[in-house]
Design an enzyme around this catalytic site. Structure first.
Site, PDB file in Angstrom:
ATOM      1  N   HIS A 119       1.030  -1.300  -0.361  1.00  0.00           N
ATOM      2  CA  HIS A 119      -0.307  -0.040  -0.177  1.00  0.00           C
ATOM      3  C   HIS A 119       0.748   1.304   0.008  1.00  0.00           C
ATOM      4  O   HIS A 119       0.581   2.273  -0.549  1.00  0.00           O
ATOM      5  CB  HIS A 119      -1.249   0.144   1.596  1.00  0.00           C
ATOM      6  CG  HIS A 119      -0.596   0.065   2.635  1.00  0.00           C
ATOM      7  ND1 HIS A 119       0.327  -0.458   3.468  1.00  0.00           N
ATOM      8  CD2 HIS A 119      -0.325   1.940   3.681  1.00  0.00           C
ATOM      9  CE1 HIS A 119       0.082  -0.810   4.234  1.00  0.00           C
ATOM     10  NE2 HIS A 119       0.346   0.849   4.317  1.00  0.00           N
TER      11      HIS A 119
ATOM     12  N   ASP B 121      -0.605  -7.389   0.552  1.00  0.00           N
ATOM     13  CA  ASP B 121      -0.597  -6.495   1.130  1.00  0.00           C
ATOM     14  C   ASP B 121       1.139  -5.869   1.212  1.00  0.00           C
ATOM     15  O   ASP B 121       1.803  -5.530   1.857  1.00  0.00           O
ATOM     16  CB  ASP B 121      -1.131  -5.582   2.393  1.00  0.00           C
ATOM     17  CG  ASP B 121      -0.969  -4.689   2.256  1.00  0.00           C
ATOM     18  OD1 ASP B 121      -0.212  -3.456   1.890  1.00  0.00           O
ATOM     19  OD2 ASP B 121      -0.274  -3.254   3.152  1.00  0.00           O
TER      20      ASP B 121
ATOM     21  N   SER C 165       4.548   1.806   8.500  1.00  0.00           N
ATOM     22  CA  SER C 165       4.396   0.705   7.523  1.00  0.00           C
ATOM     23  C   SER C 165       5.278  -0.182   6.943  1.00  0.00           C
ATOM     24  O   SER C 165       6.401   0.424   6.410  1.00  0.00           O
ATOM     25  CB  SER C 165       2.923   0.838   6.558  1.00  0.00           C
ATOM     26  OG  SER C 165       1.498   0.996   7.033  1.00  0.00           O
TER      27      SER C 165
END
Length: 284
Positions: free
Chosen positions: A128, A159, A234
């Site tokens: 992402h 992801d 992330s």
């Protein structure tokens, strides 16, 4: 309703607490005191309804307030000693963790983290991050050097994505935990670049395994942790006390989008390893 606010606009999905009906309403029958307690609990749990991907957007800026000498205040509680194994794990992990920067120069951009997994300088991160940014992918090493990164492959359904930098980067590959070895209650460290602060390490425990979390259009089985995870984390590793990667930090639950509340989610290492092996096998 919980609202996503703060840095960027992550495509955060909804996470419905298992203690609430699917519509998030209703309460138990009982005396007024019980109903009042349920109402308070319902409002609290409703605030946990949003799960945001921990990606920082472009033009990210971190800030902090430093203490000043001579300013009096309440006596601080004695801090518990940090386990020596966690200190060692942090020392082993930080050299293999990078900042991932996508796009910029007026276009859509995103920032996150990643980590090296082999001597060929393959780097695992979240897909992402690449999806949110537009343009060239750059990796910043712990020593400040920057390299243009090749996108070896992406797997939006998981992801996950794999990058590669030149061998001159000399990144330290992080060891991966054995499948099925992660245990609830064991100490872990989240390492990455939250709010643009590279090499940040936060500590916690594994709060739960196989937690069902919906990210975008897909459901994921995640490792839940109370280690602080924030925008920019992330793609960074969640490691155990031996410095082995047990997951890839991906999302957090928030109250009104106001940052970490100690409920973070990481993609389990079993899925990470399988997906990364497939991507590297196809892309080289």
């Amino acid at each position: 309703m919980a609202v996503q606010t703060g840095l960027g606009e992550p495509r955060g999905p909804w996470f419905v607490s298992p203690d609430l009906p699917p519509d998030g309403r209703g309460g138990p029958d009982g005396p007024s005191g019980d109903r009042a307690a349920w109402s308070w609990r319902r409002r609290l749990l409703a605030g946990l309804a949003v799960v945001t991907l921990s990606t920082g957007s472009g033009a990210l800026a971190g800030g902090w307030v430093a203490g000043r000498d001579g300013v009096s205040g309440p006596a601080a509680a004695s801090a518990a000693p940090v386990p020596a194994e966690l200190v060692t794990a942090a020392e082993k992990t930080v050299p293999g963790v990078v900042s991932v920067l996508v796009g910029g120069s007026g276009g859509a951009s995103a920032t996150g983290s990643g980590f090296a997994v082999d001597t060929e300088q393959h780097i695992i991160t979240n897909d992402h991050i690449l999806a949110k940014g537009r343009g060239e992918v750059t990796v910043e090493l712990p020593d400040g050097r920057r390299f243009a990164a090749e996108v070896v492959g992406r797997e939006p359904g998981s992801d996950l994505a794999v990058l590669r930098v030149p061998s001159s980067a000399g990144l330290t590959a992080l060891p991966l935990a054995k499948p099925g070895s992660t245990r609830v209650g064991e100490p872990v460290l989240a390492v990455g670049s939250p709010l643009g602060l590279p090499g940040t390490v936060t500590a916690g425990i594994v709060s739960a395994l196989d937690r069902q979390v919906r990210l975008g259009d897909n459901r994921h089985r995640a490792v839940q942790t109370d280690a602080s995870i924030n925008p920019g984390n992330s793609g960074g590793p969640l490691v155990n006390a031996r410095g082995e990667v047990v997951g890839v930090n991906t999302a957090i639950a928030t109250i009104d989008g106001n940052g970490s509340i100690g409920i973070g989610f990481a993609i389990p290492i079993e899925q990470v390893q399988q997906t990364a092996d497939t991507i590297i096998g196809k892309g080289g």
